[in-house]
Design an enzyme around this catalytic site. Structure first.
Site, PDB file in Angstrom:
ATOM      1  N   LYS A  24       0.850  -1.207   0.000  1.00 21.33           N
ATOM      2  CA  LYS A  24       0.000   0.000   0.000  1.00 21.33           C
ATOM      3  C   LYS A  24       0.878   1.247   0.000  1.00 21.33           C
ATOM      4  O   LYS A  24       0.662   2.179  -0.769  1.00 21.33           O
ATOM      5  CB  LYS A  24      -0.891   0.012   1.236  1.00 21.33           C
ATOM      6  N   ASN A  25       1.921   1.258   0.834  1.00 21.65           N
ATOM      7  CA  ASN A  25       2.738   2.460   0.991  1.00 21.65           C
ATOM      8  C   ASN A  25       3.711   2.690  -0.150  1.00 21.65           C
ATOM      9  O   ASN A  25       4.403   3.697  -0.172  1.00 21.65           O
ATOM     10  CB  ASN A  25       3.460   2.432   2.339  1.00 21.65           C
ATOM     11  N   CYS A 120      -4.065  12.349  12.317  1.00 22.96           N
ATOM     12  CA  CYS A 120      -4.936  11.198  12.611  1.00 22.96           C
ATOM     13  C   CYS A 120      -4.619  10.814  14.062  1.00 22.96           C
ATOM     14  O   CYS A 120      -3.843  11.446  14.751  1.00 22.96           O
ATOM     15  CB  CYS A 120      -4.651  10.063  11.646  1.00 22.96           C
ATOM     16  N   ARG A 125       0.935  14.645  12.694  1.00 22.39           N
ATOM     17  CA  ARG A 125       1.402  14.393  11.327  1.00 22.39           C
ATOM     18  C   ARG A 125       1.417  15.682  10.499  1.00 22.39           C
ATOM     19  O   ARG A 125       0.722  15.816   9.494  1.00 22.39           O
ATOM     20  CB  ARG A 125       0.565  13.288  10.691  1.00 22.39           C
ATOM     21  N   ASP A 308       5.077   0.382  11.575  1.00 18.16           N
ATOM     22  CA  ASP A 308       3.809  -0.200  11.119  1.00 18.16           C
ATOM     23  C   ASP A 308       3.653  -1.661  11.535  1.00 18.16           C
ATOM     24  O   ASP A 308       2.581  -2.238  11.340  1.00 18.16           O
ATOM     25  CB  ASP A 308       3.680  -0.081   9.594  1.00 18.16           C
ATOM     26  N   ARG A 400      -8.911  -0.005   4.867  1.00 16.48           N
ATOM     27  CA  ARG A 400      -8.024   1.008   4.288  1.00 16.48           C
ATOM     28  C   ARG A 400      -6.644   0.432   4.016  1.00 16.48           C
ATOM     29  O   ARG A 400      -5.982   0.776   3.041  1.00 16.48           O
ATOM     30  CB  ARG A 400      -7.852   2.185   5.266  1.00 16.48           C
TER      31      ARG A 400
HETATM   32  C1  EPZ Z   1       4.571   6.881   5.814  1.00 13.66           C
HETATM   33  O1  EPZ Z   1       3.855   7.955   6.420  1.00 13.66           O
HETATM   34  C2  EPZ Z   1       3.614   5.703   5.788  1.00 13.66           C
HETATM   35  N1  EPZ Z   1       2.428   6.035   4.994  1.00 13.66           N
HETATM   36  C3  EPZ Z   1       3.189   5.344   7.215  1.00 13.66           C
HETATM   37  O2  EPZ Z   1       2.341   4.188   7.154  1.00 13.66           O
HETATM   38  C4  EPZ Z   1       4.452   4.979   8.001  1.00 13.66           C
HETATM   39  O3  EPZ Z   1       4.107   4.666   9.331  1.00 13.66           O
HETATM   40  C5  EPZ Z   1       5.428   6.168   7.977  1.00 13.66           C
HETATM   41  O4  EPZ Z   1       5.732   6.522   6.603  1.00 13.66           O
HETATM   42  C6  EPZ Z   1       6.736   5.859   8.692  1.00 13.66           C
HETATM   43  O5  EPZ Z   1       7.350   4.753   8.104  1.00 13.66           O
HETATM   44  C7  EPZ Z   1       2.531   6.015   3.640  1.00 13.66           C
HETATM   45  O6  EPZ Z   1       3.579   5.748   3.072  1.00 13.66           O
HETATM   46  C8  EPZ Z   1       1.280   6.318   2.886  1.00 13.66           C
HETATM   47  P1  EPZ Z   1       6.818  10.203   7.900  1.00 13.66           P
HETATM   48  P2  EPZ Z   1       4.499   9.459   6.417  1.00 13.66           P
HETATM   49  O7  EPZ Z   1       6.736  11.464   7.142  1.00 13.66           O
HETATM   50  O8  EPZ Z   1       5.244   9.690   5.181  1.00 13.66           O
HETATM   51  C9  EPZ Z   1       6.842  13.475  11.343  1.00 13.66           C
HETATM   52  C10 EPZ Z   1       0.437   2.894   7.645  1.00 13.66           C
HETATM   53  O9  EPZ Z   1      -0.070   2.413   8.667  1.00 13.66           O
HETATM   54  N2  EPZ Z   1       6.710  14.473  10.282  1.00 13.66           N
HETATM   55  O10 EPZ Z   1       7.999   9.304   7.740  1.00 13.66           O
HETATM   56  O11 EPZ Z   1       3.408  10.398   6.781  1.00 13.66           O
HETATM   57  C11 EPZ Z   1       5.580  12.633  11.467  1.00 13.66           C
HETATM   58  O12 EPZ Z   1       4.610  13.328  12.255  1.00 13.66           O
HETATM   59  C12 EPZ Z   1       0.987   4.309   7.646  1.00 13.66           C
HETATM   60  O13 EPZ Z   1       0.535   2.286   6.550  1.00 13.66           O
HETATM   61  C13 EPZ Z   1       6.794  15.816  10.623  1.00 13.66           C
HETATM   62  O14 EPZ Z   1       6.942  16.177  11.797  1.00 13.66           O
HETATM   63  O15 EPZ Z   1       5.507   9.331   7.649  1.00 13.66           O
HETATM   64  C14 EPZ Z   1       6.092  11.378  12.129  1.00 13.66           C
HETATM   65  O16 EPZ Z   1       6.167  11.591  13.526  1.00 13.66           O
HETATM   66  C15 EPZ Z   1       0.893   4.966   9.024  1.00 13.66           C
HETATM   67  N3  EPZ Z   1       6.670  16.746   9.646  1.00 13.66           N
HETATM   68  C16 EPZ Z   1       7.494  11.223  11.537  1.00 13.66           C
HETATM   69  O17 EPZ Z   1       7.840  12.503  10.990  1.00 13.66           O
HETATM   70  C17 EPZ Z   1       6.498  16.408   8.326  1.00 13.66           C
HETATM   71  O18 EPZ Z   1       6.423  17.304   7.469  1.00 13.66           O
HETATM   72  C18 EPZ Z   1       7.560  10.192  10.421  1.00 13.66           C
HETATM   73  O19 EPZ Z   1       6.610  10.553   9.444  1.00 13.66           O
HETATM   74  C19 EPZ Z   1       6.412  15.032   7.998  1.00 13.66           C
HETATM   75  C20 EPZ Z   1       6.541  14.081   8.988  1.00 13.66           C
END
Ligand code: EPZ
Length: 439
Positions: A24-25, A120, A125, A308, A400
């Site tokens: 999915k990701n 969420c 996020r 995850d 989802r």
């Molecule tokens: C991706 O989300 C995945 N989703 C998530 O999977 C996964 O848990 C996550 O990466 C970490 O591996 C998809 O790929 C669609 P991040 P993403 O940006 O890109 C903070 C699932 O269950 N952050 O690596 O949103 C954020 O709040 C989902 O399949 C900022 O602060 O994750 C988090 O604490 C859940 N500012 C950390 O970084 C930003 O601008 C990691 O987030 C962006 C992120």
């Protein structure tokens, strides 16, 4: 009638052979990347999960054509007529990943009008990294009510240093930089398998991308991007769910197309529990141990333990021997499944983002609520071993993130049933074993 409850009974050891769908990701960001191309692309092994349908709707709202054959898991997307750069707030709010259209829209049209996707339950996020990175490339932002207007009239290459290896922020910069003249570098980039699969697709389109140790991605802009044919990398998170289902039921399972090379830390933890993992021509096989040891782990960016798989792996600690300490370092609020596991009799104490799980002999079925995609998996796993019946609501999280996972588990012996509202009447809820009130 849409299913609203997943009914799970205590199940015998699971035995059999299964295969994985695409991640999915990976597929969500790959669909977004097709905005860069003009023509018909074909994606294979695409899961028919709700998030994928949402991303397809986002592209259709930009006037792309898409046909998804759910039986063959083949998605054809024609972006020849794609001529819009504005996504409605209602579509954006359905799924956080919709922010990933920003990079390719800036690359194709020099502008993008999107709504801030919002957080969420697992965390606020924010998208501050995304905005900061694009500003460093010369993109101008205006916020008008819910809309975020981005203009790339003066986009230029930059040296982007990520304070945290954010998956989405890495992917968004990648998809803008591939069309930005000159060389952009991303320092401290995310290198999850799903990011690497996006890079494979961008290279197939014609992009010039290099990856250097320790985590540097160097992108030299080009002008033409052609449509692609691509089989999406298999879902290591679906693999984790299936392997853990065999582990908790003391069964054995073979996954024909698992990629053990992108799951090393997770597999090492399963072996530390006493489960036996073998890789052969038949695929990746887990032979469970009847007396698993509890293991501790801390989530982190790839190749660390995946956030995850934190909730599903925690479920497996609830009946293991000993004490497990689980630390969630990626999201600030990703322990909401603990309350639901406690309802089933799990002994868990939470302190900030750390959970201490003391193994018990029994879990008990009851009504539980899924709070995010991976929590729904954790509760389903716990339901497989709990006495009596577990009924899980909050099922939109399950659908989802997974495509027919309950069917795959049923095929190897799990007692699981998706029930619609008219089949499930809480007044005559199925027998749920009472369990001793926690002392
Ligand atoms: C991706 O989300 C995945 N989703 C998530 O999977 C996964 O848990 C996550 O990466 C970490 O591996 C998809 O790929 C669609 P991040 P993403 O940006 O890109 C903070 C699932 O269950 N952050 O690596 O949103 C954020 O709040 C989902 O399949 C900022 O602060 O994750 C988090 O604490 C859940 N500012 C950390 O970084 C930003 O601008 C990691 O987030 C962006 C992120």
């Amino acid at each position: 009638m849409k299913s609203s409850v997943l009914r799970i009974e205590q199940s015998p050891p699971l035995h059999g052979t299964v295969s994985l769908l695409g991640a999915k990701n990976a597929v969500l960001v790959i669909i977004a990347s097709l905005i860069l191309t003009r023509g018909k692309s074909i994606l294979k092994n695409v899961p028919a999960s709700d998030d994928v349908f949402n991303m397809i709707e986002v592209l259709r709202s930009l006037n792309a054509q898409a046909h998804f054959d759910k039986e063959t898991h083949t998605l054809v997307v024609d972006t020849s007529a794609l001529d819009k750069w504005s996504v409605s707030p209602s579509l954006m709010k359905k799924m956080r990943a919709s922010i990933l259209v920003m990079g390719p829209l800036l690359a194709r049209f020099g502008r993008a009008h999107v709504a801030v996707p919002g957080g969420c339950v697992i965390g606020e996020r924010p998208i501050d990294y995304h905005v900061k990175n694009f500003k460093k490339m010369g993109v101008i932002f205006e916020q008008q009510a819910e809309y975020l207007h981005a203009y790339a009239s003066h986009i230029h290459p930059a040296r982007i240093v990520l304070e945290y290896p954010s998956v989405g922020a890495t992917e968004n910069v990648l998809m803008a930089a591939v069309a930005t003249p000159g060389t952009t570098e991303i320092i401290n980039a995310a290198l999850e398998p799903e990011v690497l699969d996006l890079i494979v697709v961008l290279r197939k389109m014609g992009a010039h991308i290099e990856i250097h140790a320790p985590a540097i991605i160097s992108i030299t802009g080009v002008t033409d991007f052609h449509p692609v044919e691509h089989e999406v990398v298999v879902d290591r998170l679906e693999a984790g769910a299936l392997l853990l289902a065999a582990a908790v039921t003391n069964g054995s399972l073979t996954i024909t197309n698992a990629r053990s090379d992108i799951m090393d830390v997770f597999l090492a933890k399963l072996e530390e529990m006493g489960h036996v993992i073998t890789v052969s021509a038949a695929g990746l096989t887990l032979q469970a141990t009847a007396d698993p040891y509890a293991v501790s782990f801390k989530t982190g960016p790839y190749p660390g333990f995946p956030t995850d798989l934190q909730a599903p792996m925690m479920a497996a600690q609830c009946l293991a021997q000993g004490v497990s300490i689980v630390e969630e370092t990626v999201f600030e609020n990703r322990l909401l499944h603990v309350r639901e596991l406690q309802k089933m009799g799990a002994q868990i104490k939470v302190e900030y983002t750390k959970a201490t799980i003391t193994g018990v002999d029994d879990l008990y079925g009851t009504a539980v609520i899924a709070t995010d995609i991976r929590a729904s998996c954790a509760l389903a796993l716990a339901g497989l071993v709990a006495h009596g019946v577990t009924t899980m609501t909050g099922l939109h999280h399950w659908t989802r993130g997974y495509d027919g996972l309950e069917k795959k588990l049923k095929a190897v012996g799990a007692r699981m049933e998706l029930m619609s509202d008219d089949m499930f009447n809480p007044l005559i809820a199925p027998y749920t074993a009472e369990y001793p009130i926690q002392k």
